[in-house]
Scaffold this active site. Sequence first.
Site, PDB file in Angstrom:
ATOM      1  N   ASN A  15      21.082  13.977  15.989  1.00 22.05           N
ATOM      2  CA  ASN A  15      20.344  12.912  15.305  1.00 22.05           C
ATOM      3  C   ASN A  15      18.843  13.141  15.501  1.00 22.05           C
ATOM      4  OD1 ASN A  15      18.893  10.415  15.003  1.00 22.05           O
ATOM      5  ND2 ASN A  15      20.851   9.365  14.900  1.00 22.05           N
ATOM      6  N   HIS A  18      14.280  10.369  16.071  1.00 23.01           N
ATOM      7  CA  HIS A  18      13.119  10.120  16.928  1.00 23.01           C
ATOM      8  C   HIS A  18      12.049  11.211  16.841  1.00 23.01           C
ATOM      9  CE1 HIS A  18      14.808   6.430  17.870  1.00 23.01           C
ATOM     10  NE2 HIS A  18      15.897   6.957  18.385  1.00 23.01           N
ATOM     11  N   HIS A  51      19.228   8.327  10.327  1.00 20.26           N
ATOM     12  CA  HIS A  51      19.444   6.917   9.996  1.00 20.26           C
ATOM     13  C   HIS A  51      18.257   6.428   9.171  1.00 20.26           C
ATOM     14  CE1 HIS A  51      20.328   2.605  11.746  1.00 20.26           C
ATOM     15  NE2 HIS A  51      20.293   2.626  10.431  1.00 20.26           N
ATOM     16  N   ARG A  53      16.654   3.535   8.030  1.00 23.99           N
ATOM     17  CA  ARG A  53      16.697   2.090   8.292  1.00 23.99           C
ATOM     18  C   ARG A  53      16.006   1.340   7.180  1.00 23.99           C
ATOM     19  NH1 ARG A  53      18.080   0.951  14.040  1.00 23.99           N
ATOM     20  NH2 ARG A  53      17.811  -1.220  13.482  1.00 23.99           N
ATOM     21  N   ARG A  57      11.534   2.623   9.880  1.00 25.63           N
ATOM     22  CA  ARG A  57      10.699   2.783  11.082  1.00 25.63           C
ATOM     23  C   ARG A  57      10.668   4.220  11.581  1.00 25.63           C
ATOM     24  NH1 ARG A  57      14.450  -0.208  15.600  1.00 25.63           N
ATOM     25  NH2 ARG A  57      14.331  -1.892  14.116  1.00 25.63           N
ATOM     26  N   GLU A  78      23.174   7.887   8.150  1.00 26.37           N
ATOM     27  CA  GLU A  78      23.538   6.570   8.703  1.00 26.37           C
ATOM     28  C   GLU A  78      22.795   5.514   7.915  1.00 26.37           C
ATOM     29  OE1 GLU A  78      22.648   6.366  12.826  1.00 26.37           O
ATOM     30  OE2 GLU A  78      24.071   7.918  13.353  1.00 26.37           O
ATOM     31  N   THR A 109      20.785   0.582  17.456  1.00 29.38           N
ATOM     32  CA  THR A 109      22.023  -0.027  16.985  1.00 29.38           C
ATOM     33  C   THR A 109      22.813  -0.483  18.210  1.00 29.38           C
ATOM     34  OG1 THR A 109      21.902   1.581  15.222  1.00 29.38           O
ATOM     35  CG2 THR A 109      23.949   0.350  15.403  1.00 29.38           C
ATOM     36  N   GLU A 159      33.583   5.922  14.050  1.00 27.89           N
ATOM     37  CA  GLU A 159      32.760   6.422  15.154  1.00 27.89           C
ATOM     38  C   GLU A 159      32.688   5.303  16.188  1.00 27.89           C
ATOM     39  OE1 GLU A 159      29.253   8.650  14.273  1.00 27.89           O
ATOM     40  OE2 GLU A 159      28.251   8.038  16.124  1.00 27.89           O
ATOM     41  N   HIS A 202      26.190   7.342  20.823  1.00 25.09           N
ATOM     42  CA  HIS A 202      25.169   6.369  21.206  1.00 25.09           C
ATOM     43  C   HIS A 202      24.938   6.420  22.709  1.00 25.09           C
ATOM     44  CE1 HIS A 202      22.403   3.031  21.167  1.00 25.09           C
ATOM     45  NE2 HIS A 202      22.368   3.185  19.869  1.00 25.09           N
TER      46      HIS A 202
END
Length: 253
Positions: A15, A18, A51, A53, A57, A78, A109, A159, A202
Amino acid sequence: MNESKSPGNLRLGVNIDHVATVRNARGSSYPDPLRAALVAESAGADGITAHLREDRRHISDGDIEKLMSELSLQLNLEMAATAEMQEIALRFKPHAVCVVPERREERTTESGLDAISHEEHLKEITRPISEQGSRVSLFIDADPLQVDAAVRIGAAVVEFHTGAYCDYYFEKRRSECERELNRIREAAAYANALGLEVHAGHGLTFETVAPIAKIPQVAELNIGHFLIGEAIFLGLESAILNMKKLMVEARKK
Ligand code: PXP
């Protein structure tokens, strides 16, 4: 996801959200999430997860466009179960779509989807996405009733949220950690028996990944925050290589 590159039938989706968080902190054009995705690919990642969003962000629509056109690894998008995100998924046609709950005020999340309460809405959002050929996954807690709802909704994949397990681990709450791990193990066996593919993710780190990787029904782990943080110290390639090594070793045992 590239199945052939995954020893022990356990894939790693990296992922890259970030990387975009750091970029956006300065409103600059770097670091580039696509560049991180390419490094992840050369380090042996089996797929890339991002993801998009509602508040944009971290990952932006432009990032998704670039990832879709320039990446050879498959993208797992996502997204929240909204009409806007459904339209985006139908436009970009990613390999996979993972539906996650989303609240603007949350930092990440924080729990799985309530697939039971939102069954009809989730069916409406996901059916056209499945019909166009994207593999639909629902991000849920390890709860057999949520798994049953995922089957009724028509998802191909569930998931399981591993955040609580990881939190208990780092808080040294051993019995709660073990209980959460057992819930994930049991839910994975249950979902697999019902014909669903099982993923997990996660909060996973080098310290917490092995017990989850060991669960035989788990086919894919999606890991982001820790890997991007560890890239500061080890470099992204080494962080991913280490994570894959731990996953493969855990699976062999
Ligand atoms: N899986 C899902 C569905 C997620 O929403 C996230 C966080 O975006 C992850 C996995 C990865 O979590 P982390 O960034 O904590 O590794």
